[in-house]
Design an enzyme around this catalytic site. Structure first.
Site, short mmCIF file in Angstrom:
data_model
loop_
_atom_site.label_atom_id
_atom_site.label_comp_id
_atom_site.label_asym_id
_atom_site.label_seq_id
_atom_site.Cartn_x
_atom_site.Cartn_y
_atom_site.Cartn_z
N ASN A 174 46.75 44.79 44.74
CA ASN A 174 47.07 45.00 46.24
C ASN A 174 46.19 45.88 46.73
O ASN A 174 45.79 45.88 48.16
CB ASN A 174 48.26 45.66 46.52
CG ASN A 174 48.86 46.88 45.43
OD1 ASN A 174 47.78 47.18 44.67
ND2 ASN A 174 49.66 47.56 45.98
N GLU B 160 51.40 54.48 37.19
CA GLU B 160 51.99 54.44 38.54
C GLU B 160 52.62 53.07 38.99
O GLU B 160 51.92 52.05 39.09
CB GLU B 160 50.43 54.62 39.36
CG GLU B 160 50.70 55.35 40.68
CD GLU B 160 50.85 54.24 41.77
OE1 GLU B 160 51.85 53.96 42.11
OE2 GLU B 160 49.89 53.84 42.50
N CYS C 275 52.84 50.22 47.24
CA CYS C 275 54.01 50.73 46.38
C CYS C 275 54.47 51.86 47.22
O CYS C 275 55.84 52.25 47.09
CB CYS C 275 53.40 51.33 45.24
SG CYS C 275 51.82 52.40 45.33
N GLU D 77 47.38 60.90 40.13
CA GLU D 77 45.97 60.62 40.59
C GLU D 77 45.54 61.40 41.82
O GLU D 77 46.49 61.45 42.53
CB GLU D 77 46.02 59.07 40.55
CG GLU D 77 46.17 58.36 39.32
CD GLU D 77 46.01 56.73 39.31
OE1 GLU D 77 46.17 56.28 40.41
OE2 GLU D 77 45.69 56.37 38.44
P1 NAD Z 1 53.60 41.59 38.13
O1 NAD Z 1 54.78 42.56 37.61
O2 NAD Z 1 53.54 40.29 37.60
O3 NAD Z 1 52.14 42.18 38.01
C1 NAD Z 1 51.83 43.55 38.69
C2 NAD Z 1 50.43 43.80 38.00
O4 NAD Z 1 50.52 44.03 36.65
C3 NAD Z 1 49.49 42.73 38.28
O5 NAD Z 1 48.25 43.46 38.60
C4 NAD Z 1 49.41 42.06 37.05
O6 NAD Z 1 48.04 41.46 36.90
C5 NAD Z 1 49.63 43.08 36.05
N1 NAD Z 1 50.28 42.77 34.59
C6 NAD Z 1 51.33 41.73 34.69
N2 NAD Z 1 51.57 41.89 33.36
C7 NAD Z 1 50.90 42.74 32.79
C8 NAD Z 1 50.73 43.12 31.45
N3 NAD Z 1 51.61 42.67 30.57
N4 NAD Z 1 49.54 43.98 30.92
C9 NAD Z 1 48.84 44.57 31.95
N5 NAD Z 1 48.71 44.00 32.94
C10 NAD Z 1 49.85 43.24 33.43
O7 NAD Z 1 54.05 41.65 39.68
P2 NAD Z 1 53.39 40.91 40.87
O8 NAD Z 1 54.22 39.92 41.13
O9 NAD Z 1 51.91 40.73 40.65
O10 NAD Z 1 53.45 42.23 41.87
C11 NAD Z 1 54.75 42.37 42.50
C12 NAD Z 1 55.31 43.73 41.73
O11 NAD Z 1 54.47 44.50 41.34
C13 NAD Z 1 55.98 44.60 43.04
O12 NAD Z 1 57.19 44.58 42.76
C14 NAD Z 1 55.34 45.78 42.47
O13 NAD Z 1 56.32 46.90 41.90
C15 NAD Z 1 54.43 45.84 41.67
N6 NAD Z 1 53.16 46.28 42.10
C16 NAD Z 1 52.75 47.63 42.13
C17 NAD Z 1 51.67 48.21 42.55
C18 NAD Z 1 51.57 49.68 42.75
O14 NAD Z 1 50.45 49.92 43.70
N7 NAD Z 1 52.50 50.38 42.12
C19 NAD Z 1 50.74 47.24 42.93
C20 NAD Z 1 50.80 45.81 42.53
C21 NAD Z 1 52.03 45.32 42.00
#
Ligand code: NAD
Length: 483
Positions: free
Chosen positions: A158, A256, A290, A464
């Site tokens: 994001n 985070e 987030c 951070e």
């Molecule tokens: P997701 O849970 O599939 O993935 C979130 C992130 O984690 C992605 O970048 C993905 O590549 C990575 N990821 C997934 N499984 C992993 C693993 N086992 N090991 C390491 N990395 C892994 O969710 P999504 O559909 O990509 O995004 C939506 C959700 O993710 C949202 O509900 C939000 O909470 C969360 N999100 C949060 C932030 C943040 O800034 N805190 C950023 C991106 C996504």
């Protein structure tokens, strides 16, 4: 369409031990533009041998980088900040092509990341220990702060640059080395990040970039005895999984994770200003933030006015390709999030919510969902309990302080929060009562380099930025010496 033009999209590579490695028979994946469906480039995945190579390089580089002086680290970080500014148009265009945000927002992300890098160049010179007066004459007691070792970092799509640079500068500034797995769906800014650090004089092996199947790469890196610290930004379920694995191996984590930020508007607030600011914050990056204000609690006396102003902003936003200069909101980064958004709306609708603006995907090419405003939705609906991470804003009423605090604190999340009031008594009381890592009163003022960014409860732990920024990357060693 008046579009942004800039240098070409970069060649996508791994970066291991100072070498930029392309496909060469490795598995690859397409990186596609969510606004058009076109392929931006092909991303090579790291093999097991690549991961072993990256870990070994980080371990070897740590033996000398941990002894580098803060002045030397500072110079590298400062030079990198300059280079990010020079390459900002290329980086910003890549971010927009990869995940869809408007180009102006991508530029702001790169410039903010450059500033973050520069601030860490200054702050890393102020990592101090302390001297504790002894009980016995002749004893000297020292507290030393040493870099923890090789770090594994996992960053999301994001804010592809910002989330990665936050981890890199904290680790490098503290004297650690790292293996970073960036977002496979938005990789171009992270590839340039690695090129910039190489050009800025960071020794080979200090920063290694890998790509692959996220769960496989994270499992392999976290289990490696070389890795001493894990840093992850992403969703709560994945964060819990990685923290559990790291915990079973007694490895330090910074997590985070997601949030579902309450925004509380009291009856004495400047209601129009609050509504305009919150609506603009809510639809920034199509709600994929987030710290997005995502549960609007408005006092019943201010409610109608707030809803009218908020809905007017939502209706006026131009949605489109982020490279079009008029665009205020881009597509969702992932196709899979469109049905998720629809299911949030359906659930709210079934439970008596009123869809005032938007409510559906925008037909045609690209993954677009309309800015959406839903009122009168119950607190136990999906929209009010699960992080939407998209352009849907629920607005609900409240009557009194204790009630709204209880409702705002009722979820397991605790990242950002917002309140609007002209009363300093309300402002103090709400900042004391709210369960969140960050509180914004009457403005948006978080995520600055010099202020700590992080959550509580299920939103994670560790900060951070701010004076706390290096804490997760340092260990404490106590030395007592009798002369
Ligand atoms: P997701 O849970 O599939 O993935 C979130 C992130 O984690 C992605 O970048 C993905 O590549 C990575 N990821 C997934 N499984 C992993 C693993 N086992 N090991 C390491 N990395 C892994 O969710 P999504 O559909 O990509 O995004 C939506 C959700 O993710 C949202 O509900 C939000 O909470 C969360 N999100 C949060 C932030 C943040 O800034 N805190 C950023 C991106 C996504």
């Amino acid at each position: 369409m008046d579009t942004v033009s800039a240098p070409a999209y970069p060649k996508l590579t791994l970066c291991i031990d100072g070498r930029f490695l392309a496909g060469d028979g490795r598995p690859e994946q397409d990186v596609t533009n969510p606004a058009t469906g076109e392929v931006n480039g092909r991303l090579p995945h790291a093999t097991r041998e690549d991961l072993d190579h990256a870990l070994a390089a980080a371990e070897r580089a740590f033996q000398s980088w941990k002894k580098s002086s803060p002045v030397e680290r500072s110079k590298v970080l400062r030079r990198a900040a300059e280079l990010f500014r020079e390459r900002a148009p290329e980086m910003a265009r890549g971010i927009t092509l990869d995940m869809g945000k408007p180009y102006a927002e991508a530029m702001a992300e790169v410039m903010g990341g450059a500033e973050h890098c520069e601030w860490h160049a200054e702050e890393c010179r102020r990592i101090y220990g302390r001297v504790i007066p002894p009980r016995v004459d002749g004893v000297r007691q020292l507290v030393l702060r040493e870099p923890i070792g090789v770090c594994a970092a996992f960053t999301p799509w994001n804010f592809p640059f910002n989330q990665a640079i936050r981890k890199v500068v904290a680790a490098i500034g503290a004297g650690c080395t790292l293996v970073l797995k960036g977002p496979e769906d938005a990789p171009s800014a992270v590839v340039i990040l690695a090129q910039v650090f190489a050009d800025a004089g960071l020794p080979a092996g200090c920063l290694n970039i890998v790509w692959g199947v996220p769960a496989e790469v994270s499992d392999y890196l976290i289990r490696s005895p070389i890795v001493r610290k894990i840093s992850f930004t992403g969703s709560v379920p994945v964060g819990k999984q990685l923290a559990a694995l790291a915990g079973s191996l007694m490895k330090r984590c910074t997590m985070e994770l997601g949030g579902h930020s309450p925004a509380i508007v009291f009856e004495d607030a400047d209601v129009d200003r609050a509504a305009e600011l919150l609506a603009n914050m809510k639809y920034r990056n199509a709600g994929q933030v987030c710290v997005s204000p995502s549960r609007m609690f408005v006092h019943e006396q201010a409610y109608d006015r707030f809803v009218e102003t908020f809905a007017a902003v939502a209706s006026s936003l131009k949605v489109g390709n982020g490279l079009d200069k008029d665009t205020r909101m881009g597509p969702l980064a992932h196709q899979r999030r469109l049905p998720t958004m629809e299911s949030f709306v359906e659930d709210a609708d079934r439970r008596g919510g009123k869809v005032l603006v938007g409510g559906s995907r925008i037909e045609g090419a690209g993954q677009f969902f309309a800015p959406t405003v839903i009122t009168d939705v119950p607190d136990d609906s999906r929209l009010m309990t699960q992080e939407p991470f998209g352009p849907i804003a629920p607005i609900v009423r409240f009557r009194d302080f204790d009630e709204v605090v209880q409702r705002a604190n009722s979820l397991p999340y605790g990242l950002a929060s917002y309140a609007f009031t002209r009363s300093s008594r309300n402002a103090t009381a709400i900042s004391n009562a709210i369960e969140a890592g960050m509180v914004n009163i009457n403005h948006f003022g978080i995520a600055l380099s010099e202020t700590p960014f992080g959550g509580v409860k299920d939103s994670g732990y560790g900060s951070e930025g701010g004076a706390e920024t290096f804490d997760g990357y340092l260990v404490t060693k106590f030395v007592t010496q009798l002369n």
